[in-house]
Design an enzyme around this catalytic site. Structure first.
Site, PDB file in Angstrom:
ATOM      1  N   PHE A   1       0.832  -1.209   0.000  1.00 37.92           N
ATOM      2  CA  PHE A   1       0.000   0.000   0.000  1.00 37.92           C
ATOM      3  C   PHE A   1       0.867   1.258   0.000  1.00 37.92           C
ATOM      4  CE2 PHE A   1      -2.472   3.120   2.688  1.00 37.92           C
ATOM      5  CZ  PHE A   1      -3.390   3.450   1.706  1.00 37.92           C
TER       6      PHE A   1
ATOM      7  N   SER B   1       3.534  -6.825   2.254  1.00 40.87           N
ATOM      8  CA  SER B   1       2.633  -5.964   3.019  1.00 40.87           C
ATOM      9  C   SER B   1       1.192  -6.139   2.513  1.00 40.87           C
ATOM     10  CB  SER B   1       3.105  -4.506   2.927  1.00 40.87           C
ATOM     11  OG  SER B   1       2.479  -3.718   3.910  1.00 40.87           O
ATOM     12  N   MET B   2       0.550  -5.072   2.021  1.00 38.29           N
ATOM     13  CA  MET B   2      -0.792  -5.240   1.471  1.00 38.29           C
ATOM     14  C   MET B   2      -0.775  -6.185   0.285  1.00 38.29           C
ATOM     15  SD  MET B   2      -3.506  -2.483  -0.132  1.00 38.29           S
ATOM     16  CE  MET B   2      -2.678  -2.451  -1.738  1.00 38.29           C
TER      17      MET B   2
ATOM     18  N   ASP C   1       9.876  -4.387  12.627  1.00 44.51           N
ATOM     19  CA  ASP C   1       8.881  -3.759  11.757  1.00 44.51           C
ATOM     20  C   ASP C   1       7.900  -2.945  12.594  1.00 44.51           C
ATOM     21  OD1 ASP C   1       6.847  -3.140   9.948  1.00 44.51           O
ATOM     22  OD2 ASP C   1       6.899  -5.101   8.988  1.00 44.51           O
TER      23      ASP C   1
ATOM     24  N   HIS D   1      10.074  -2.631   8.127  1.00 47.77           N
ATOM     25  CA  HIS D   1       8.966  -3.050   7.257  1.00 47.77           C
ATOM     26  C   HIS D   1       9.433  -3.459   5.859  1.00 47.77           C
ATOM     27  CE1 HIS D   1       4.890  -3.610   6.082  1.00 47.77           C
ATOM     28  NE2 HIS D   1       4.903  -2.629   5.204  1.00 47.77           N
TER      29      HIS D   1
END
Length: 233
Positions: free
Chosen positions: A10, A78-79, A177, A207
Site C-alpha cells: 500500500f 505488506s498489502m 517492523d 517493514h
C-alpha cells in the site's frame, strides 16, 4: 516455464520487491512480473481508487501468467501479501510467499522507537539521513484518508481467506517492523491449513524487508522454498 508474480504494498511501488525479483531473475529463467497497482508508483494518485481495482490489476497479471506458464508462484509484500492470499485462494497458485503481510498492522512499541529515533535525528540535524523518514515522508503527505479506508477494506476482504489456502506458503517477517507486527505472521501461520508452510523471522528488519541488511539470507530461503527439490530453474 515457471511464472512469478510479485506484488508491492500500500502506497508503495515495484521498488519494494525489486531486490528479490532481481535476485530470482539472476538465479533462474522464470518469467517474473512486478506490476504497479492503480494509484501507486513513484507519484501517488490514490484519490478515487478502490481496493477492487488493486485486486483486478493483480488478477489480470495472474491470468496472463497462467496462459504463458506451466506453473505460477505469487510473492506479496505488506498489502500485496493480502492480494497474494486472494489470488492463492482463487487461482491454482503453485507456491505463495508472504513478506511482511499486513493481516495485522501497526506495531506500537517499535513504531514509538522509530519516532523517537526520528526526533533525535531531527534535533541533531541528521533527519535527512534517516532511512525510515525518507521512505515515508511523501506517503504521509500524499495519501488521502479515503485510500487508507480502502486498505482497511482490502484487509477485511482478505483475512478470512487465509483459513482456506492449501498452497505451500513461506511467511517472512521482520522483528523490527513498526508497521506490521510479528503477530501478523503468527496469525497467518496459525490460520493456514496448508500442510507445507514455513515462517521465518528476520531479526533486525524493519517493514521494507527486501531492503534489509539481512536480505541475502532471506532471499536464499525464499529461493530454496520456491525451487524445492525438482523444479527447473
Amino acid at each position: 516455464m515457471i511464472g512469478c508474480l510479485c506484488i508491492h504494498g500500500f502506497t508503495g511501488a515495484p521498488y519494494e520487491v525489486e531486490p528479490l525479483a532481481e535476485y530470482l531473475h539472476e538465479k533462474t529463467t522464470w518469467r517474473i512480473v512486478v506490476p504497479t497497482l492503480p494509484g501507486h508508483g513513484e507519484t501517488l494518485s490514490l484519490k478515487g481508487i478502490t481496493y477492487k481495482q488493486w485486486i483486478e490489476c493483480a488478477e489480470k497479471e495472474m491470468e496472463k501468467l497462467l496462459v504463458e506458464c506451466e506453473t505460477v508462484d505469487v510473492i506479496g509484500f505488506s498489502m500485496g501479501g493480502l492480494i497474494a492470499a486472494y489470488l492463492a485462494e482463487k487461482y491454482p497458485v503453485e507456491k505463495l510467499i508472504l513478506l511482511s503481510a499486513a493481516a495485522k498492522y501497526i506495531n506500537v512499541g517499535q513504531l514509538l522507537k522509530d519516532i523517537k529515533q526520528m526526533w533525535k535525528d531531527m534535533r541533531s540535524g541528521t533527519l535527512s539521513e534517516n532511512e525510515l523518514f525518507l521512505r515515508y515522508k511523501n506517503k504521509f503527505l500524499f495519501t488521502p484518508i479515503s485510500a487508507a479506508w480502502q486498505f482497511r477494506k482490502m484487509a477485511a476482504c482478505s483475512k478470512p481467506l487465509f483459513a482456506k489456502i492449501q498452497t505451500p506458503t513461506f511467511i517472512a517477517q521482520g522483528l523490527a517492523d513498526g508497521i506490521v507486527p510479528p503477530k501478523s505472521a503468527e496469525y497467518i501461520y496459525r490460520r493456514l491449513p496448508s500442510r507445507h508452510k514455513e515462517i521465518y523471522y528476520v531479526p533486525h528488519a524493519k517493514h521494507h524487508i527486501c531492503h534489509t541488511g539481512e536480505k541475502e539470507q532471506l532471499f536464499e530461503k525464499v529461493f530454496t522454498f520456491l525451487k524445492g527439490s525438482s523444479r527447473v530453474i
